[in-house]
Design a protein around this motif. Structure first.
Motif, PDB file in Angstrom:
ATOM      1  N   ALA A  39       0.789  -1.265   0.052  1.00  0.00           N
ATOM      2  CA  ALA A  39      -0.079  -0.076   0.089  1.00  0.00           C
ATOM      3  C   ALA A  39       0.886   1.148   0.121  1.00  0.00           C
ATOM      4  O   ALA A  39       1.939   1.482   0.950  1.00  0.00           O
ATOM      5  CB  ALA A  39      -0.970  -0.025   1.232  1.00  0.00           C
ATOM      6  N   LEU A  40       0.637   2.217  -0.992  1.00  0.00           N
ATOM      7  CA  LEU A  40       1.562   3.402  -0.995  1.00  0.00           C
ATOM      8  C   LEU A  40       1.234   4.206   0.317  1.00  0.00           C
ATOM      9  O   LEU A  40       2.550   4.752   0.367  1.00  0.00           O
ATOM     10  CB  LEU A  40       1.093   4.244  -2.293  1.00  0.00           C
ATOM     11  CG  LEU A  40       2.154   5.121  -2.815  1.00  0.00           C
ATOM     12  CD1 LEU A  40       3.520   4.840  -2.842  1.00  0.00           C
ATOM     13  CD2 LEU A  40       1.672   5.823  -4.103  1.00  0.00           C
ATOM     14  N   ARG A  41       0.203   4.230   0.775  1.00  0.00           N
ATOM     15  CA  ARG A  41       0.211   4.992   2.097  1.00  0.00           C
ATOM     16  C   ARG A  41       1.194   4.573   3.241  1.00  0.00           C
ATOM     17  O   ARG A  41       1.464   5.202   4.091  1.00  0.00           O
ATOM     18  CB  ARG A  41      -1.310   4.945   2.470  1.00  0.00           C
ATOM     19  CG  ARG A  41      -1.845   3.743   3.029  1.00  0.00           C
ATOM     20  CD  ARG A  41      -3.356   3.683   3.209  1.00  0.00           C
ATOM     21  NE  ARG A  41      -3.936   2.564   3.555  1.00  0.00           N
ATOM     22  CZ  ARG A  41      -4.207   1.447   2.708  1.00  0.00           C
ATOM     23  NH1 ARG A  41      -3.999   1.605   1.215  1.00  0.00           N
ATOM     24  NH2 ARG A  41      -4.669   0.404   2.844  1.00  0.00           N
ATOM     25  N   GLU A  42       1.416   3.384   3.145  1.00  0.00           N
ATOM     26  CA  GLU A  42       2.336   2.944   4.051  1.00  0.00           C
ATOM     27  C   GLU A  42       3.842   3.431   4.040  1.00  0.00           C
ATOM     28  O   GLU A  42       4.858   3.033   4.906  1.00  0.00           O
ATOM     29  CB  GLU A  42       2.197   1.134   4.275  1.00  0.00           C
ATOM     30  CG  GLU A  42       0.934   0.789   4.570  1.00  0.00           C
ATOM     31  CD  GLU A  42       0.730  -0.787   4.656  1.00  0.00           C
ATOM     32  OE1 GLU A  42       1.781  -1.249   3.962  1.00  0.00           O
ATOM     33  OE2 GLU A  42       0.051  -1.610   4.968  1.00  0.00           O
ATOM     34  N   SER A  43       4.172   4.029   2.720  1.00  0.00           N
ATOM     35  CA  SER A  43       5.703   4.396   2.663  1.00  0.00           C
ATOM     36  C   SER A  43       5.737   5.700   2.192  1.00  0.00           C
ATOM     37  O   SER A  43       6.950   6.252   1.947  1.00  0.00           O
ATOM     38  CB  SER A  43       6.115   3.202   1.459  1.00  0.00           C
ATOM     39  OG  SER A  43       5.580   3.369   0.378  1.00  0.00           O
ATOM     40  N   ASP A  44       4.531   6.288   2.008  1.00  0.00           N
ATOM     41  CA  ASP A  44       4.560   7.805   1.504  1.00  0.00           C
ATOM     42  C   ASP A  44       3.587   8.662   2.433  1.00  0.00           C
ATOM     43  O   ASP A  44       2.492   8.556   2.048  1.00  0.00           O
ATOM     44  CB  ASP A  44       4.039   7.797   0.103  1.00  0.00           C
ATOM     45  CG  ASP A  44       4.310   9.172  -0.622  1.00  0.00           C
ATOM     46  OD1 ASP A  44       4.935   9.971   0.176  1.00  0.00           O
ATOM     47  OD2 ASP A  44       3.379   9.612  -1.477  1.00  0.00           O
ATOM     48  N   PRO A  45       4.287   9.369   3.267  1.00  0.00           N
ATOM     49  CA  PRO A  45       5.698   9.458   3.440  1.00  0.00           C
ATOM     50  C   PRO A  45       6.266   8.447   4.273  1.00  0.00           C
ATOM     51  O   PRO A  45       5.681   7.823   4.727  1.00  0.00           O
ATOM     52  CB  PRO A  45       5.660  10.778   4.422  1.00  0.00           C
ATOM     53  CG  PRO A  45       4.505  10.734   5.188  1.00  0.00           C
ATOM     54  CD  PRO A  45       3.300  10.125   4.254  1.00  0.00           C
TER      55      PRO A  45
END
Length: 590
Positions: A39-45
């Motif tokens: 999930a992109l939200r887990e690494s961004d930010p």
């Protein structure tokens, strides 16, 4: 009439079955649960979190030390067990306990349970200076202690233990379990004096199969040259069971790297018995996977998963266009571990210029197939190699009857990020949202979350009204989807502030109601999105929460990141909540 096997023969057959089962398990390729669909939200930010520490009061340690000196057996046992556990969970390194533990270990009056716990604590504390006392205890106080202590002495390479193990090899009365301990220990320390006695055991058909197999493994560890002729002779021996002879022969060549060894292994790799073939192939791949190339095509088509795994390994390590295409078939393999191994291999091979077109064709072929297994893996691979030309097919697969394909296709669409897919993605997300609100149909939360993140990545501002529907605390909307929608709102371009949206996100952070509580992920994404929206009007409230309110570490980190983004102020990191020590043995009175 079929006569029953004699008891001794029946036992040996059962033991051989056990050896085969253990070796078969070692041949299988195992993988952790796939994390490909991130999930992109887990690494961004990218946020970092302070690590919680186990809380052990110094006074508590003193209680454990006192308990070791208690005459009560249970006090000694539980104190020793607790010291070992504290070392395992947080490295408390209670070396001051060693003298008391050694006393319990050596005392003739010690209860077996307390002695065992003390021995284990010494092992866990890595008390190598206690090696002599551990060895003497293992000789004097039973096989349970030997099973605990001897593998550790082998790992520590305690020299005096070697003579004990060598002596056990020649003792006719040695118990099978303890003989295996000796064999394993000698193999680990690579004791050359054990070579000939171990070879005698291997070639003695009267020995238990598991003892022979362990001896062959130890011989393979001890000697890296010169056993090819003996291994070949053993493999050809008509002694019963012949399959065990061949397995032992392979183990004997465990560290051989000669051409003669490779020739023997190549012959055994075509054995009719899958376990023997797979074991030989595994050794060939470890020796030089190029030796497997002539067998790779056969291996990839073999009905046995262990053999297919070795074929995959060879094709990945020494790829050609033909073998890469053949490897691609296994994206739809019945074994999920092999599907994942194939996908990861093809992802690596896609970076090779001449192989990239082959990998692309493999992906397109599986996406067009009717096999959900191949569709799922091909979708993940398409995202991994950024194959934009399959975007329309990925959109079609969003309506697949299989959950796995739905989620993989949605994730891949985020990775390829083709703007032309926005209308279709938005429509499907709207349809899923209506089903949720109506409480009808089946909605895959992970799939919708990936779709909403995709809309954020594509800066699809037309999706903002839909994304806002996921802000209110309505659990049927799904925590993954709600978190993704709020994250996507934060990355959307905007020409002017949206005070109503900002207040709604702040309300999520401030929602500490007991029934039902707001989900931590939603709170975290709300703080991050407020910062990305440049909501300076909420900065002071975010700061007050971060500084004054006891919060989870995750939310505390998100709030501090938001405050820094909005004001430039860098707040001290949150203090991780210590792990409660309430279940420790003997807790000091407060």
């Amino acid at each position: 009439m079929v006569r029953p096997l004699p008891i001794r023969s029946a036992a040996r057959v059962m033991t051989l079955a056990f050896v085969v089962a253990c070796l078969a398990a070692s041949c299988l390729v195992t993988f952790a649960e796939s994390s490909a669909l991130d999930a992109l939200r887990e690494s961004d930010p990218a946020l970092s979190y302070p690590v919680a520490q186990y809380a052990i009061d110094p006074a508590q340690k003193q209680l454990w030390l006192s308990a070791l000196d208690s005459p009560e057996v249970d006090m000694q046992r539980m104190a020793a067990e607790t010291i070992a556990r504290s070392q395992e969970v947080n490295g408390s390194n209670l070396v001051e306990a060693v003298p008391s533990l050694e006393r319990i270990l050596e005392a003739k009056a010690s209860h077996p349970a307390a002695r065992f716990a003390a021995a284990r604590a010494l092992v866990v504390l890595n008390s190598r200076d206690s090696s002599g006392k551990l060895l003497e205890a293992s000789k004097s106080y039973g096989s349970d202690l030997r099973l605990l202590i001897e593998p550790t002495l082998a790992e520590w390479d305690y020299e005096p233990a070697r003579s004990v193990w060598l002596g056990r090899l020649s003792e006719q009365a040695s118990r099978r379990r303890e003989l295996i301990l000796a064999v394993r220990g000698l193999g680990v320390v690579r004791e050359q004096k054990a070579l000939n006695p171990l070879l005698e055991i291997i070639n003695d058909s009267r020995r238990h199969p598991d003892v022979r197999f362990e001896a062959a493994t130890a011989v393979g560890q001890i000697s890296a040259t010169g056993l090819e002729t003996q291994a070949d002779k053993l493999a050809r021996s008509p002694g019963t069971p012949t399959s065990l002879n061949r397995l032992c022969a392979i183990q004997m060549l465990l560290t051989h790297e000669t051409a003669a060894a490779a020739q023997l292994l190549s012959a055994w790799a075509t054995d009719d018995e899958p376990l023997i073939a797979a074991t030989a192939m595994r050794r060939l791949n470890a020796l030089d996977s190029a030796l497997m190339l002539s067998l790779a095509e056969m291996a990839l088509r073999h009905p046995d998963a262990r053999i297919r795994s070795e074929g995959i390994e060879s094709c990945i390590t020494h790829p050609t266009t033909d073998k890469t295409g053949a490897l691609g078939r296994l994206l739809a393999d019945p074994d999920p571990a092999l599907r994942e191994k194939t996908r990861e291999g093809l992802l690596r091979l896609s970076s090779v210029a001449e192989l990239k077109p082959v990998v692309n064709d493999v992906v397109k072929g599986h996406l067009q197939s009717d096999d959900w297994k191949g569709q799922e893996q091909a979708a993940i691979l398409a995202g991994g190699i950024d194959l934009e030309e399959v975007a329309n097919r990925l959109v079609e697969l969003l309506e697949s009857p299989r959950v796995e394909v739905k989620s993989a296709s949605a994730w891949a669409l985020r990775k390829v990020a083709v703007k032309e897919t926005i209308p279709a993605i938005l429509q499907i997300a709207k349809n899923q949202t209506e089903l949720r609100k109506a409480g009808t149909g089946t909605v895959v939360d992970e799939q919708v979350a990936h779709l909403l993140e995709t809309l954020g990545v594509l800066k699809a501002t037309e999706a903002i009204p839909l994304l806002k529907e996921y802000i209110p605390k309505h659990y049927p909307m799904g925590v993954q989807s709600r978190s993704a929608a709020i994250w996507a709102l934060g990355v959307m371009p905007r020409e002017e502030a949206d005070a109503e949206l900002e207040d709604a996100l702040m309300d999520r952070i401030l929602d500490f109601a007991d029934r039902p509580p707001e989900m931590p992920e939603v709170k975290q994404m709300s703080a991050i999105s407020l910062a990305r929206m440049k909501s300076t009007s909420q900065a002071e409230r975010l700061r007050g929460l971060a500084v004054n309110v006891p919060l989870s570490v995750e939310l505390g980190v998100a709030l501090r990141w938001a405050v820094k983004e909005l004001t430039g102020e860098e707040l001290p990191p949150p203090t991780p909540v210590p792990v409660p020590a309430e279940d420790w043995f003997l807790v000091p009175l407060q």
